[in-house]
Design an enzyme around this catalytic site. Structure first.
Site, PDB file in Angstrom:
ATOM      1  N   CYS A  22       0.813  -1.230   0.000  1.00  0.00           N
ATOM      2  CA  CYS A  22       0.000   0.000   0.000  1.00  0.00           C
ATOM      3  C   CYS A  22       0.842   1.274   0.000  1.00  0.00           C
ATOM      4  O   CYS A  22       0.324   2.357  -0.244  1.00  0.00           O
ATOM      5  CB  CYS A  22      -0.932   0.022   1.205  1.00  0.00           C
ATOM      6  SG  CYS A  22      -2.246  -1.180   1.062  1.00  0.00           S
TER       7      CYS A  22
HETATM    8  N1  CO8 Z   1     -19.633  -9.585   8.308  1.00  0.00           N
HETATM    9  C1  CO8 Z   1     -20.109  -9.677   9.578  1.00  0.00           C
HETATM   10  N2  CO8 Z   1     -19.322  -9.856  10.654  1.00  0.00           N
HETATM   11  C2  CO8 Z   1     -17.991  -9.976  10.443  1.00  0.00           C
HETATM   12  C3  CO8 Z   1     -17.431  -9.914   9.152  1.00  0.00           C
HETATM   13  C4  CO8 Z   1     -18.308  -9.717   8.065  1.00  0.00           C
HETATM   14  N3  CO8 Z   1     -17.854  -9.620   6.802  1.00  0.00           N
HETATM   15  N4  CO8 Z   1     -16.100 -10.065   9.249  1.00  0.00           N
HETATM   16  C5  CO8 Z   1     -15.823 -10.221  10.549  1.00  0.00           C
HETATM   17  N5  CO8 Z   1     -16.971 -10.184  11.282  1.00  0.00           N
HETATM   18  C6  CO8 Z   1     -17.133 -10.325  12.747  1.00  0.00           C
HETATM   19  C7  CO8 Z   1     -16.014 -11.135  13.343  1.00  0.00           C
HETATM   20  O1  CO8 Z   1     -16.309 -12.516  13.288  1.00  0.00           O
HETATM   21  C8  CO8 Z   1     -15.980 -10.609  14.771  1.00  0.00           C
HETATM   22  O2  CO8 Z   1     -17.008 -11.221  15.508  1.00  0.00           O
HETATM   23  P1  CO8 Z   1     -16.788 -11.549  17.098  1.00  0.00           P
HETATM   24  O3  CO8 Z   1     -16.575 -10.216  17.746  1.00  0.00           O
HETATM   25  O4  CO8 Z   1     -18.070 -12.219  17.480  1.00  0.00           O
HETATM   26  O5  CO8 Z   1     -15.575 -12.419  17.159  1.00  0.00           O
HETATM   27  C9  CO8 Z   1     -16.369  -9.119  14.609  1.00  0.00           C
HETATM   28  O6  CO8 Z   1     -17.049  -9.027  13.338  1.00  0.00           O
HETATM   29  C10 CO8 Z   1     -15.198  -8.203  14.642  1.00  0.00           C
HETATM   30  O7  CO8 Z   1     -14.192  -8.673  13.690  1.00  0.00           O
HETATM   31  P2  CO8 Z   1     -12.813  -7.974  13.505  1.00  0.00           P
HETATM   32  O8  CO8 Z   1     -12.152  -7.825  14.833  1.00  0.00           O
HETATM   33  O9  CO8 Z   1     -12.038  -8.676  12.443  1.00  0.00           O
HETATM   34  O10 CO8 Z   1     -13.300  -6.567  12.929  1.00  0.00           O
HETATM   35  P3  CO8 Z   1     -12.615  -5.144  13.009  1.00  0.00           P
HETATM   36  O11 CO8 Z   1     -13.489  -4.239  13.746  1.00  0.00           O
HETATM   37  O12 CO8 Z   1     -11.178  -5.215  13.414  1.00  0.00           O
HETATM   38  O13 CO8 Z   1     -12.661  -4.691  11.470  1.00  0.00           O
HETATM   39  C11 CO8 Z   1     -11.170  -4.533   9.578  1.00  0.00           C
HETATM   40  C12 CO8 Z   1     -11.996  -5.457  10.482  1.00  0.00           C
HETATM   41  C13 CO8 Z   1     -12.123  -3.647   8.797  1.00  0.00           C
HETATM   42  C14 CO8 Z   1     -10.354  -5.385   8.633  1.00  0.00           C
HETATM   43  C15 CO8 Z   1     -10.240  -3.650  10.438  1.00  0.00           C
HETATM   44  O14 CO8 Z   1      -9.562  -4.433  11.390  1.00  0.00           O
HETATM   45  C16 CO8 Z   1      -9.227  -2.899   9.640  1.00  0.00           C
HETATM   46  O15 CO8 Z   1      -9.529  -2.183   8.697  1.00  0.00           O
HETATM   47  N6  CO8 Z   1      -7.931  -2.990  10.017  1.00  0.00           N
HETATM   48  C17 CO8 Z   1      -6.870  -2.312   9.336  1.00  0.00           C
HETATM   49  C18 CO8 Z   1      -6.561  -3.072   8.137  1.00  0.00           C
HETATM   50  C19 CO8 Z   1      -5.599  -2.383   7.232  1.00  0.00           C
HETATM   51  O16 CO8 Z   1      -5.457  -1.202   7.177  1.00  0.00           O
HETATM   52  N7  CO8 Z   1      -4.936  -3.168   6.473  1.00  0.00           N
HETATM   53  C20 CO8 Z   1      -4.055  -2.660   5.523  1.00  0.00           C
HETATM   54  C21 CO8 Z   1      -4.082  -3.612   4.443  1.00  0.00           C
HETATM   55  S1  CO8 Z   1      -3.587  -2.827   3.044  1.00  0.00           S
HETATM   56  C22 CO8 Z   1      -2.063  -3.425   2.557  1.00  0.00           C
HETATM   57  O17 CO8 Z   1      -1.025  -2.968   2.876  1.00  0.00           O
HETATM   58  C23 CO8 Z   1      -2.130  -4.610   1.695  1.00  0.00           C
HETATM   59  C24 CO8 Z   1      -1.487  -4.331   0.399  1.00  0.00           C
HETATM   60  C25 CO8 Z   1      -1.776  -5.411  -0.531  1.00  0.00           C
HETATM   61  C26 CO8 Z   1      -3.035  -5.153  -1.273  1.00  0.00           C
HETATM   62  C27 CO8 Z   1      -3.821  -6.384  -1.253  1.00  0.00           C
HETATM   63  C28 CO8 Z   1      -4.874  -6.364  -2.266  1.00  0.00           C
HETATM   64  C29 CO8 Z   1      -5.778  -7.580  -2.202  1.00  0.00           C
END
Ligand code: CO8
Length: 371
Positions: free
Chosen positions: A156
């Site tokens: 990214c």
């Molecule tokens: N629908 C419903 N519920 C869900 C879903 C869903 N789709 N997904 C997860 N849940 C549930 C989980 O099971 C969990 O339930 P419980 O609490 O009962 O266990 C609850 O929701 C909370 O889950 P999370 O803790 O996973 O959720 P978050 O609040 O942390 O949100 C995010 C998830 C949105 C992913 C968040 O953590 C985030 O954005 N983090 C930062 C990520 C980031 O910035 N990453 C950078 C990546 S970019 C990069 O550098 C990659 C480059 C390569 C590119 C790749 C291209 C493909």
């Protein structure tokens, strides 16, 4: 040493778009098919039933509402669950070069000069569709640019690493103008069957022309660039040329994007906020006086937090530009789309920050001032 400016930017947006509701409908249909197909194994405890996704979760956790994709039909088909992009012959422009060229042409048109005045092309993105020849060299040829080109991948952060590389080439006299292109077909390396991440990414291409200040008219002075990397396994993609040498590993989930989203959130926010404040101090810039932040577009809550830490207050939507609601996370292109879309109101002397962060971990800061 020559000073460098950002002379122009360009954007290519795919024609096809998928909303959260459409994506979730496809995902949930896939889950139903999967759970029925594997009912016996699930009942025997050999396999876990998949859980459905939800629009409400996606919008609350990420701020994403829709994304552009190179191919929609495959992504929303529960029996396919990936984009369908036909392979092209070696005589055709490859798809990644095509969208890179489209963004570059937009930037060149806004620049108002001829492509022949560019001396180097850097294709900086989070994945390349092939190992070689370099995408940058194909883009270079398609645009009729002499000089040299090469690919670089810093996930990214690829765009800011590309801008820094370009500015350094300008500084040392290696080039008069450098084209940095960020074609991001993230749908190709996103696992649309993974509930935790199926909604995160979108496709797009951006381009930035970095030019010698003493030959540029208008644009943005690059006041300073800084890069940082710290190794982390929390965002990873193990796809690579050695996969075929490890039989049985080809279809594994880690050959696409995987992450520990919570850990990324917790670790990257402070790292980036501290980096911005320290870099600003070294440049004699008061970060609280910045007119605008054009941050990497991964997650709205991350950007709110970083914005608050840098500006020392709740940023207004004008101060902290958000485009991820429309585009999702477009990897390296996100901060450039934000800059491209929201800079016209700057007057001479006003200062802002382009900043990206992501896998590696990696982060890059580029402070710019309207000329
Ligand atoms: N629908 C419903 N519920 C869900 C879903 C869903 N789709 N997904 C997860 N849940 C549930 C989980 O099971 C969990 O339930 P419980 O609490 O009962 O266990 C609850 O929701 C909370 O889950 P999370 O803790 O996973 O959720 P978050 O609040 O942390 O949100 C995010 C998830 C949105 C992913 C968040 O953590 C985030 O954005 N983090 C930062 C990520 C980031 O910035 N990453 C950078 C990546 S970019 C990069 O550098 C990659 C480059 C390569 C590119 C790749 C291209 C493909």
């Amino acid at each position: 040493m020559h000073a460098a400016v950002i002379a122009a930017t360009g954007l290519f947006t795919p024609a096809e778009r998928v909303t959260n509701a459409e994506l979730v409908e496809a995902f949930n249909a896939f889950v139903e098919i999967h759970n029925v197909r594997h009912a016996d194994a699930i009942a025997a405890g050999e396999m876990e039933a998949l859980a459905p996704s939800s629009v409400e979760f996606i919008e609350k956790a990420s701020g994403i509402k829709s994304r552009y994709v190179m191919n929609r039909s495959g992504v929303v088909d529960p029996e396919v669950m990936h984009p369908l992009i036909p392979e092209r012959s070696n005589d055709e422009l490859s798809v990644m070069a095509e969208i890179g060229v489209a963004a570059a042409k937009d930037a060149i048109a806004r620049w108002g000069k001829d492509a022949s005045q560019i001396d180097a092309v850097v294709c900086a993105a989070s994945n390349m569709q092939r190992a070689y020849p370099a995408m940058a060299i194909e883009i270079q040829q398609a645009l009729g640019i002499e000089g040299f080109g090469f690919d670089m991948n810093v996930a990214c952060s690829s765009a800011t690493f590309g801008i820094k590389t370009a500015a350094d080439y300008i500084a040392t006299g290696s080039a008069r103008a450098v084209l940095v292109v960020n074609p991001e077909i993230t749908s190709g390396h996103l696992n649309f069957c993974d509930r935790d991440s199926h909604f995160i990414f979108g496709d797009v291409a951006t381009a930035v022309i970095v030019e010698r200040a003493d030959q540029a008219t208008g644009g943005w002075d690059i006041l300073g660039t800084r890069l940082k990397t710290v190794f982390s396994n929390n965002i990873r993609n193990n796809f690579g040329f050695l996969n075929r040498t490890a039989p049985g590993s080809e279809g594994a989930a880690d050959k696409l994007f995987v992450q520990e989203g919570r850990k990324v959130f917790r670790e990257v926010v402070p790292m980036v906020a501290e980096m911005i404040v320290a870099h600003a101090a070294d440049l004699g810039i008061d970060p609280t006086a910045l007119k605008r932040l054009w941050l990497h577009q991964a997650n709205i809550n991350m950007n709110d937090l970083i914005g608050r830490r840098v500006l020392g207050r709740d940023p207004t939507p004008e101060e902290n530009v958000i485009i991820l609601d429309e585009f999702a996370n477009t990897s390296s292109a996100g901060s450039i789309i934000a800059f491209h879309r929201a800079h016209e109101d700057f007057t001479s002397g006003e200062t802002g920050l382009i900043c990206s962060f992501g896998a590696g971990y990696s982060a890059g800061t580029v402070f710019v001032r309207r000329r």
